[in-house]
Structures are given as C-alpha cells and as structure tokens.
Design a protein around this motif. Structure first.
Motif, mmCIF file in Angstrom:
data_model
loop_
_atom_site.group_PDB
_atom_site.id
_atom_site.type_symbol
_atom_site.label_atom_id
_atom_site.label_comp_id
_atom_site.label_asym_id
_atom_site.label_seq_id
_atom_site.Cartn_x
_atom_site.Cartn_y
_atom_site.Cartn_z
ATOM 1 N N GLY A 99 0.782 -1.225 0.000
ATOM 2 C CA GLY A 99 0.000 0.000 0.000
ATOM 3 C C GLY A 99 0.816 1.278 0.000
ATOM 4 O O GLY A 99 0.271 2.373 0.135
ATOM 5 N N LYS A 100 2.109 1.160 -0.168
ATOM 6 C CA LYS A 100 2.976 2.339 -0.111
ATOM 7 C C LYS A 100 3.025 3.013 -1.472
ATOM 8 O O LYS A 100 3.083 2.347 -2.518
ATOM 9 N N ALA A 101 3.021 4.324 -1.506
ATOM 10 C CA ALA A 101 3.115 5.078 -2.759
ATOM 11 C C ALA A 101 4.468 4.845 -3.411
ATOM 12 O O ALA A 101 5.493 4.725 -2.716
ATOM 13 N N GLY A 102 4.472 4.774 -4.745
ATOM 14 C CA GLY A 102 5.719 4.540 -5.465
ATOM 15 C C GLY A 102 6.763 5.593 -5.204
ATOM 16 O O GLY A 102 7.975 5.316 -5.235
ATOM 17 N N SER A 103 6.353 6.808 -4.917
ATOM 18 C CA SER A 103 7.305 7.895 -4.679
ATOM 19 C C SER A 103 8.131 7.676 -3.422
ATOM 20 O O SER A 103 9.164 8.319 -3.231
ATOM 21 N N LYS A 104 7.683 6.737 -2.552
ATOM 22 C CA LYS A 104 8.401 6.478 -1.308
ATOM 23 C C LYS A 104 9.310 5.255 -1.408
ATOM 24 O O LYS A 104 9.910 4.829 -0.426
ATOM 25 N N ILE A 105 9.407 4.683 -2.632
ATOM 26 C CA ILE A 105 10.239 3.495 -2.852
ATOM 27 C C ILE A 105 11.339 3.867 -3.852
ATOM 28 O O ILE A 105 11.091 4.574 -4.827
#
Length: 687
Positions: free
Chosen positions: A301-307
């Motif tokens: 559920g994490k946004a791609g911008s945080k990976i």
C-alpha cells in the motif's frame, strides 16, 4: 611480398615478418622459448634454429627477416640434432623438479623437451643454484629454473612500462631480478607468470593448491573493472582456484590486471549465503519466505514515490532489468545505476561510451586525458595507450593530478579552468589537437563524480567539437568508467524517470524520511548510514558496506556463479558463464527479484532468463548483438554552467580494493599493505 620455400612448399608472406612467423603460416612447427609475438626480439634461447640454403651456419628464425628466394628447412636431421643440443644445454642447470612445480602440465619446457629433446643428458656436473628473488606478494620465484629467455624483462619494459626487471652477471652467472630486491609496482605483473615458459615465475597465492588437470575451465568475462576483459575461470568443486586471461584482440589482447587475476580468493570470504531479517535491532537468519514477507509488509500500500532502488558497480543487466520492471510495478521512477552521481545522459549513448573503442586507440594521433588515471582505473586499457605511445608520434596531455602513467605526457593543469581554456582554444596543447587528424579525449569517472559533472561533460563535448574529434568514421570522445555495470545500466535505462530521484536525491530522501523503502542491488559505495528510519533491502553476494545497515539481506550470486549480461565501456555486450554454484541459499539475482514480485503481488511477466533477455532486447536492440560494437550517434549532452575550482582527481584511491570481492580478498589486502602505503620502495634489506 617476398616468396620463400619452406620444407619444399613455396609461400608468399608479408614483408617484415620473421622466418619463424613465415614457418607458422606454412604450417611448420618451430619451437621457441624467448620469442613472443607481442615482445621485441631477443634471440636468446636458440631453440628456433633452422637451416637456410647457402647460409654458413644455422639461423635463429625468430630474428631473421624473410627475404625473397629463401629456402628454409625446419625438420631435417641436422635441425633435429640442433634442437636436441640446445635442449641439452638448457637442461644442464635446470633442477628438474617437475613433480613439485606449479607450472607442471602447462610448461613449455616440458612440452618441448618431450617433442624436440633427447632422452638423456651427457652432463654429470653439479647443477648451478640461484637464490630466489623477492618480487612482491603475487609472484613466487624459483630462479634456479630460469633459462634467461628475458620475456619477463621485456614485458616489464615494453608492455607494462615499469622497467624494474633486468639481468645482472654474465654467462652462467647471469641472474634475472629487480637489481635491488623490491616488490614489482606494475598493476599487470601477474602476466609475467603466463609469459614465463619454465616455472621460474609462478603465482604465489595459487602455489601448491591445485594441478591444471584437476580444474574445470570456464570461459567468462571479467567484471573487476569496466573493460570487460576475456578471462578463463578455473574452478575445483565449489571454489574458484584461479583466473586466467583469454585472447581477445579487440579488448584485452592477452593481458589482465592483477586485481582481475588475484582477487578471486575474495569470492569465498565474507559471503552472504542465507537471508537475514533485522529483529529487535539485530540481523537474524531467516528463510526466503520470511525475508520476502518482511519486504511485502513494508511496501504494501505504499506510494511509489516512497520506494527507490540503487544498483551497484557489479550488477548484471538482467538484474537491473528485473528491478526496473518491479519499480515500474510499484509506480516508482526513483532509481539509479550511477552510485558516484555522474551526470551521464541515458538518452545519448555517445555521451557515456568509450567511442574510440579500445583497439581504436591505436589509430589515434593525439590524446587528452581529463580527470583520470588510466593506470589504476583500467591497467589493460592503459597498456593499450602505452602501446600507441611507443609506436611514436602520439602526444598526450593530462588535465588532473600528477601521476606516473608509464608513458611521457604533458600535465596541462589541475582542473576545470584548464579544460575551459582548452575549449576556448587557449594553450600549447590546443595547437597539438588542431594539427591531429584523429585526436581523442578520455574523460575519467573522477571528473564526473562531482557536483559540477554536467558542466564538465558539456566542456568535454565542446572540446571534442572544437578540435574535430568526431568525424564521419571517427569518434574520439571517450568516457573511462570504473564500474562494470555502468554502461549496461545506462543502456537498460536504470536511471531516474520523469519526476524520479537520482542517487543524490534518493539518499537525501532517505535521510529526510521522504524515501521509506530503499533497495540496494549490490550498492556498496553509497553511504546509507544516515538513512534514518528508511527500510533498507540489500541484495548482494558479500557482507560489505551495503549490508551493514540493511534491514533485510537477500544473498545473491557473484559473477562467477551466474550466466549474466554485462556491457563494457565501449558498448560491447558480453555474457559471463556460470563456473560454480552460489554458496548456501544464495540465488541468481534476477530470480530473487522475480520470486519477490510474486510475494508482493506484482508478478513480473517472465519465468526464465530467455524471456527476460527477450524483454531486454525489446527495450534496447543493442542487447541482441553479442560481442560487437555499434557506433553511437553524436548529439548534444551536458549542461553549461559554473564549474568548481577543485582539481580533478581519479575515481580510484586504492587500485587493489574497489569492490566487495577485492575488499574481501586476503591477497588484495597484502598488495594494499605492500604497494599502497609506500612499502613498494622497501628493499630486501629493510626490516
């Protein structure tokens, strides 16, 4: 072209060849010890004697130029008697210690004694003994075996450019050594072992470990630097015993660097052979499923911008392609293969290639080196530059630090100001470049690993344009990478996408908390100690710098343990071949990412390496042409702007330790201690 008759066969050969070379072209086998195709002619051993019509005595075929009408006999009874006599002389003082000699089974003296020697000796005198010489931690010497062919002396002088070997004494008192005993300082010294025909010089780390016939031999590619030298991996069971060079005229000829040859003992040390997960602040052994579940819990559920993901210097293209696909599935464009932060332009292939090609160096007539020390960044490529220098009429200018490059050069200045002046046509070397028909420049990784790297790239482009370095059939613009994965990563597009972060941005984001999950693919040259609460997943083969701060460790395979694709600095697509299996639970890297994609619910669309490679080719056609170099189109790149006044420095501090494998190598540690701390000046009389 002169015509001559060899053993009754008339043959026409190129003028300037020796009789020995002409005999080889005619299919006649002529034994030799001192002659080598890449070294000057010595004529020491006399093993290559042949009969020549009307000659008053036998001729040394290695030193006799071909001439019109020559009649040569290579296998008459007289020639056979000559060879037996020469071999008898060579063996007068030889210790005949074949059972304990590491050259056994690969020895020219053994082979030629069987093929051309007599079955007994008439000499009963005591044999001469010679004291062994100290040549450093890499070469073991048994100088009683030496037959004074002087191959080692000529290689050190002519190829390596480090004239530290020579002969002292006369007659039977002749001894080959370093005059004053000291470690050899050449980064190519291991090639002396291959050149020695009798076992006087053997590999010290390999001594008494294995016999040649016990080893499985696998042809592969070296990844200890960006050259992509052709190598042979000799293994026994689960262990790589040694690395040997293979012939590749276009890349490494028949040489490899000492790091490529001797760092292989690091493949068995400090290995990651099982997954780990950090629990209660400590890394604990875990199963693959537990490790994948820990990652899945973090990215769910994490946004791609945080990976984000950063690829290291020895990562293969398949792994980067799989990780790029996984990052796309996460919706992230935060990725980079440039650990050093170089501002290379992935959309312009010519901006990051060694466009002249390695073999093309021999066609250049002037060279400008910018922020690079090729001797420690790519010793074999440096030997090619020296080869061109020795041929004559090859002025070399250097912008950067003072260094012994093994050839004469002019130091033009220290930094970007000098480069800017040259781009404006100022300085004496500007005239040299103007008068050259095929000038070239070499832009080092050190000059690009700076905050002003985009401006440096633009200045180098301006220099190439101003002095006509790029014409219809010639491209003299070259980037000298130090990382084997760099060109492949750029070709596959493992760089920040639209709105994405590069290496510097990712690390800053990790420190600020903007990046919450960070994948490190063998990335050991970046500092993640300030990543704060960022969840770090390290995938690699050694417990090196990147693994120390990881929350999950996924054990991967080293380059000898997988069949993988790499692209060398000139854009040549190459593939390694698996020689041994990864240790313990370690797996090939792309398969780890593929398995992880299932667990995180982002299944990648391939199940085998053939499908993955087909996807790579679909993304970039260059991956479909193995072992070929295609010219890249010239275009605009770099960004004009202010430059830093700091001097250029090389991207390599310690030649012997630049990656996880060499840092784990005991042999490279000895070399560092002996040669990198001023100890190279110590003599045999020092305490």
């Amino acid at each position: 072209m002169p015509k001559l008759t060899i053993d009754g066969q008339e043959i026409e050969v190129e003028a300037g060849l020796t009789v020995l070379q002409a005999c080889e072209q005619a299919g006649a086998e002529v034994p030799r010890f001192c002659f080598h195709e890449r070294l000057s002619i010595a004529g020491n051993c006399r093993m290559c004697l042949v009969e020549m019509e009307r000659a008053p005595k036998p001729v040394a075929s290695c030193a006799m130029p071909v001439g019109e009408g020559m009649v040569i006999t290579t296998n008459s009874p007289a020639v056979q008697k000559m060879r037996k006599g020469v071999m008898e002389f060579l063996l007068i003082n030889h210790p005949l210690d074949c059972p304990i000699c590491d050259q056994g089974g690969e020895c020219d003296l053994q082979d030629q004694a069987v093929a051309f020697g007599a079955d007994r000796s008439r000499y009963e005198e005591n044999k001469r003994a010679v004291k062994d010489k100290y040549m450093g931690p890499l070469i073991s010497t048994i100088m009683t075996r030496c037959i004074h062919c002087t191959r080692c002396v000529r290689f050190a002088q002519e190829i390596a450019g480090v004239p530290e070997l020579g002969a002292t004494g006369r007659g039977e008192h002749t001894e080959v050594g370093t005059y004053v005993e000291k470690a050899l300082t050449s980064e190519l010294s291991g090639n002396l072992i291959d050149l020695c025909p009798v076992g006087a010089l053997t590999s010290a780390p390999y001594a008494y470990h294995a016999r040649s016939w016990e080893l499985k031999k696998t042809e592969s590619i070296d990844v200890m630097d960006a050259l992509g030298a052709a190598i042979r991996v000799d293994s026994r069971g689960p262990e790589v015993m040694r690395i040997m060079p293979r012939l590749n005229e276009d890349v490494n000829e028949e040489w490899i660097s000492d790091k490529s040859r001797f760092a292989c003992d690091g493949l068995m040390k400090r290995r990651l052979d099982r997954p780990y997960v950090r629990l209660d602040g400590k890394l604990q052994e875990a199963s693959w499923q537990d490790a994948f579940n820990a990652i899945a819990a973090q990215v769910s559920g994490k946004a791609g911008s945080k990976i984000a993901a950063i690829a290291g210097d020895q990562v293969d293209v398949e792994t980067m392609a799989a990780m790029k696909d996984l990052m796309a599935a996460f919706g992230s464009t935060n990725m980079d293969c440039r650990q050093d932060g170089a501002a290379l332009d992935a959309s312009n292939r010519a901006s990051y290639l060694f466009n002249t090609t390695v073999a093309g160096i021999e066609q250049a007539d002037a060279c400008l080196i910018i922020g690079s020390n090729p001797r420690i960044e790519s010793p074999v490529l440096n030997a090619r530059i020296r080869k061109r220098y020795v041929a004559g009429s090859f002025p070399i200018g250097v912008i950067g630090e003072q260094a012994d490059l093994t050839y004469a050069h002019t130091n033009l200045g220290a930094g970007a100001e000098t480069l800017s002046d040259l781009a404006d046509g100022k300085g004496a070397f500007a005239e040299v470049l103007n008068n050259a028909e095929r000038p070239m420049l070499i832009l080092g990784a050190g000059a690009l690993a700076r905050s002003d790297s985009a401006a440096i790239l633009a200045l180098a482009h301006a220099v190439a344009d101003k002095y006509g370095m790029v014409t219809g059939d010639w491209n003299g613009f070259n980037v000298l990478h130090t990382a084997a994965s760099r060109v492949g990563g750029m070709d596959i597009g493992f760089v920040a996408g639209e709105g994405g972060l590069n290496t510097a941005g990712i690390l800053a984001g990790a420190a600020s908390g903007a990046i919450e999950t960070l994948f490190l693919l063998g990335a050991d040259e970046v500092d993640v100690s300030k990543a704060g609460k960022t969840f770090v997943i390290y995938q690699g083969h050694h417990g090196d710098r990147g693994a120390h701060n990881a929350d999950v460790i996924l054990p991967g395979a080293a380059y000898t343990e997988k069949s993988a694709t790499y692209v060398n600095l000139e854009g040549r697509v190459q593939q390694t071949t698996q020689a041994i299996f990864p240790p313990g639970d370690a797996r090939e890297d792309w398969t780890i990412i593929r398995a992880l994609s299932d667990v995180v619910g982002k299944t990648l669309p391939y199940n085998n390496i053939e499908d993955l490679r087909a996807r790579m080719i679909a993304g970039n056609a260059v991956f479909g042409d193995l072992n070929t170099v295609s010219a890249a189109s010239w275009g605009a790149f770099g960004t004009s702007g202010a430059t830093d006044a700091a001097p250029f420095t090389s991207g390599v501090d310690n030649f012997f330790m630049t990656d996880p494998i060499s840092r784990a190598s005991e042999t490279m540690a000895k070399c560092t201690e002996t040669l990198s701390n001023g100890a190279e000046g110590k003599t045999g009389t020092d305490g």
